[in-house]
Design a protein around this motif. Sequence first.
Motif, PDB file in Angstrom:
ATOM      1  N   GLU A  14       2.030  -0.531  -5.729  1.00  0.00           N
ATOM      2  CA  GLU A  14       0.594  -0.751  -5.946  1.00  0.00           C
ATOM      3  C   GLU A  14       0.107  -0.064  -7.213  1.00  0.00           C
ATOM      4  N   HIS A  18      -1.649  -2.714 -10.559  1.00  0.00           N
ATOM      5  CA  HIS A  18      -2.580  -2.883  -9.443  1.00  0.00           C
ATOM      6  C   HIS A  18      -3.215  -4.275  -9.392  1.00  0.00           C
ATOM      7  N   GLU A  22      -2.703  -6.909  -6.315  1.00  0.00           N
ATOM      8  CA  GLU A  22      -3.841  -7.395  -5.530  1.00  0.00           C
ATOM      9  C   GLU A  22      -3.895  -8.925  -5.544  1.00  0.00           C
ATOM     10  N   ARG A  26      -3.591 -11.171  -2.217  1.00  0.00           N
ATOM     11  CA  ARG A  26      -4.718 -12.013  -1.812  1.00  0.00           C
ATOM     12  C   ARG A  26      -4.378 -13.499  -1.827  1.00  0.00           C
TER      13      ARG A  26
END
Length: 184
Positions: A14, A18, A22, A26
């Motif tokens: 992560e 980042h 993400e 998602r």
Amino acid sequence: MLQEIRPNIKEKLEDWNHSVQEWLRRYIFLRVCSEEEGRLNPKKSVLASNVAFAVSAFWHGFYPGYYFGFFQVFLLQSNSKFIYKAGDKFKFIPKGPIRYILVWFLTSTFLNDAGVFFCFLTLTPILHWIRVTYYLPTLISLVVFTFFSVTGWGQRSGRPSKKPETGKTPEAVKVPDAKTEKTE
């Protein structure tokens, strides 16, 4: 800088990139498997993770190093989850700095091994690297993954443990209202 000292592979990944992490979570991972489905069916979560890593490898290009590397990272991430869930079985390793350093060392070593594939990219140097390391990082990762996947040793269930009382459906269980509790 933080990613270098984190012992947890999830946090390392992560922190690495980042915004991409993400986006993959998602738009790829959660479309294959929602968080609730992942808790109830860990195999679906493994599939979603594999799909997300494959999309990332495809996005990077068609060199074999990306696919080898992301597969190794997938194994590392899965093994980390398995070992974390089986934490009660590893009580012989004292908590504190010794455990932190051991976990950090193992995570960094296996992640660096996976990183070599991203550097080499082509098949000949990758196979040479696997050979000169005596297949150990790859074999250890595969054996640990297979062991936990087949046996389920030390794995906690992701299913909710609370069941409604006998004879009552979840709708029939009355939840007290905050206003009625104060007046009584």
